[in-house]
Every structure is written in C-alpha cells, then in structure tokens.
Design a protein around this motif. Structure first.
Motif, PDB file in Angstrom:
ATOM      1  N   ARG A   1      39.658  39.363  33.213  1.00  0.00           N
ATOM      2  CA  ARG A   1      40.470  40.552  32.995  1.00  0.00           C
ATOM      3  C   ARG A   1      39.774  41.478  32.004  1.00  0.00           C
ATOM      4  O   ARG A   1      39.055  41.021  31.129  1.00  0.00           O
ATOM      5  CB  ARG A   1      41.837  40.167  32.428  1.00  0.00           C
ATOM      6  CG  ARG A   1      42.704  39.468  33.423  1.00  0.00           C
ATOM      7  CD  ARG A   1      43.798  38.665  32.734  1.00  0.00           C
ATOM      8  NE  ARG A   1      44.571  37.923  33.698  1.00  0.00           N
ATOM      9  CZ  ARG A   1      44.166  36.784  34.258  1.00  0.00           C
ATOM     10  NH1 ARG A   1      43.011  36.272  33.954  1.00  0.00           N
ATOM     11  NH2 ARG A   1      44.927  36.172  35.140  1.00  0.00           N
TER      12      ARG A   1
ATOM     13  N   ALA B   1      40.823  52.235  34.194  1.00  0.00           N
ATOM     14  CA  ALA B   1      40.699  51.016  34.983  1.00  0.00           C
ATOM     15  C   ALA B   1      40.164  51.315  36.385  1.00  0.00           C
ATOM     16  O   ALA B   1      39.322  50.575  36.903  1.00  0.00           O
ATOM     17  CB  ALA B   1      42.046  50.306  35.060  1.00  0.00           C
ATOM     18  N   LEU B   2      40.622  52.397  37.011  1.00  0.00           N
ATOM     19  CA  LEU B   2      40.118  52.764  38.335  1.00  0.00           C
ATOM     20  C   LEU B   2      38.643  53.156  38.286  1.00  0.00           C
ATOM     21  O   LEU B   2      37.864  52.794  39.171  1.00  0.00           O
ATOM     22  CB  LEU B   2      40.950  53.920  38.913  1.00  0.00           C
ATOM     23  CG  LEU B   2      42.352  53.549  39.358  1.00  0.00           C
ATOM     24  CD1 LEU B   2      43.177  54.820  39.614  1.00  0.00           C
ATOM     25  CD2 LEU B   2      42.316  52.667  40.596  1.00  0.00           C
TER      26      LEU B   2
ATOM     27  N   GLU C   1      36.643  49.944  37.869  1.00  0.00           N
ATOM     28  CA  GLU C   1      36.631  49.193  39.129  1.00  0.00           C
ATOM     29  C   GLU C   1      35.654  49.825  40.117  1.00  0.00           C
ATOM     30  O   GLU C   1      34.853  49.123  40.752  1.00  0.00           O
ATOM     31  CB  GLU C   1      38.050  49.157  39.716  1.00  0.00           C
ATOM     32  CG  GLU C   1      38.197  48.317  40.964  1.00  0.00           C
ATOM     33  CD  GLU C   1      38.142  49.111  42.255  1.00  0.00           C
ATOM     34  OE1 GLU C   1      38.002  48.485  43.309  1.00  0.00           O
ATOM     35  OE2 GLU C   1      38.233  50.345  42.213  1.00  0.00           O
TER      36      GLU C   1
ATOM     37  N   LEU D   1      32.081  49.107  38.967  1.00  0.00           N
ATOM     38  CA  LEU D   1      31.692  47.709  39.174  1.00  0.00           C
ATOM     39  C   LEU D   1      31.413  47.401  40.641  1.00  0.00           C
ATOM     40  O   LEU D   1      30.552  46.587  40.961  1.00  0.00           O
ATOM     41  CB  LEU D   1      32.775  46.772  38.640  1.00  0.00           C
ATOM     42  CG  LEU D   1      32.898  46.741  37.115  1.00  0.00           C
ATOM     43  CD1 LEU D   1      34.162  46.004  36.687  1.00  0.00           C
ATOM     44  CD2 LEU D   1      31.655  46.081  36.502  1.00  0.00           C
ATOM     45  N   ARG D   2      32.123  48.079  41.529  1.00  0.00           N
ATOM     46  CA  ARG D   2      31.873  47.864  42.965  1.00  0.00           C
ATOM     47  C   ARG D   2      30.506  48.401  43.346  1.00  0.00           C
ATOM     48  O   ARG D   2      29.821  47.942  44.195  1.00  0.00           O
ATOM     49  CB  ARG D   2      32.947  48.545  43.810  1.00  0.00           C
ATOM     50  CG  ARG D   2      34.229  47.763  43.766  1.00  0.00           C
ATOM     51  CD  ARG D   2      35.221  48.302  44.801  1.00  0.00           C
ATOM     52  NE  ARG D   2      36.497  47.690  44.620  1.00  0.00           N
ATOM     53  CZ  ARG D   2      36.869  46.512  45.151  1.00  0.00           C
ATOM     54  NH1 ARG D   2      36.010  45.856  45.891  1.00  0.00           N
ATOM     55  NH2 ARG D   2      38.059  46.021  44.950  1.00  0.00           N
TER      56      ARG D   2
END
Length: 163
Positions: free
Chosen positions: A139, A155-156, A159, A162-163
């Motif tokens: 987390r 957070a978006l 994310e 990281l993708r």
C-alpha cells in the motif's frame, strides 16, 4: 453514471477547487463532452463550453458537479443550473458532503423529470479506523491536511506512472 459527462465548475475562483472536474477530464477525458461555468468562474479546463441544453443536444448524459469547497456545501445560486440540467434530460452527480437529494428544488425536479440524482458520498457501511496491524499486500498512503490537497488525484497519477 452514464457518459458522456458535462463537468459543472460553478463559479469557483481557483483551480484547486475544481480538482474533481480536472481529474475526470485528465483521467477519463474520453468520457467528457464539455464544461459548464457560471459567470465569474476563474477556472477553465480548456475544453468545449456548453450549457446543459447544448450538452444534452450533443449527447451528454450526466452533469457532474466537479468542484469542492470548504464544508462541501452546494451554494444556493448553483441550484437553478442543477435543476436546469435535470429538466434538459441530464442525470446529476456529485460527491460533496451536502447531498443533492436533500435540496428540495433538486428533489422536486428529480421526481418531476424522472432523472437520476446520484449522491456519490453515501457509504453503505461503517469504516473502522486503521489498527496498524500488519496486512498482506503493498500500500501507498497519500495524506493531506485539507480538502484541496488532491490525495485521490495523486494516487491515480502514481498508479498510472507505475503501470
């Protein structure tokens, strides 16, 4: 919520107050038809400007109240625009602390038009405070001290990176 969306910016004075609309536009821009601003709005997302009637004619299905303010209330002078959206055939959605369905003029328009009014901040269960106990999985905690920090937006972005 049915797309495409009309993003309602009200008459906010700074970009941080329009973070919901900015986030929807950035992360789901393919679902956005236009923005609608009241006179005096200092924020422009750089997308098409439409009234609720124009947006409905262009195929929009839902007007999202894309702003936040201290206290999460809906100013009285915004209500007429929300009623207009319902009358033009748009659904209405917001995630503010004050519920749209609790505003008499909006509830009356909802009942009269049969349109959906979605209060997205209605938890269906109680959330217990964190315990600090070890859990499986990884987390990343994003924290802030007020409603304008943009924890979900951060957070978006993390994310996506990281993708």
């Amino acid at each position: 919520m049915q797309a495409p969306y009309l993003l309602f910016l009200g008459d906010v004075g700074e970009f941080s107050a329009a973070k919901t609309a900015a986030g929807v536009n950035q992360w789901r821009g393919e679902l956005v038809a236009a923005q609608h601003r009241l006179p005096g709005c200092a924020v422009d997302l750089g997308i098409a400007e439409m009234t609720p009637a124009e947006a409905a004619r262009a195929g929009a299905r839902t007007m999202i109240v894309g702003v936040v303010n201290v206290g999460g209330f809906i100013p009285e002078h915004w209500v007429a625009t929300m009623v207009e959206a319902l009358e033009q055939g748009l659904d209405l959605a917001a995630g503010m602390h004050q519920r749209l369905n609790d505003i008499p003029a909006i509830a009356e328009a909802r009942d009269r038009t049969g349109r959906a009014v979605l209060d997205l901040r209605q938890p269906d269960r109680a959330f217990t405070p964190g315990s600090g106990r070890k859990r499986i999985g990884k987390r990343l905690l994003t924290v802030g001290t007020d409603c304008s920090v943009g924890k979900k937006y951060t957070a978006l972005a993390l994310e996506a990176g990281l993708r």
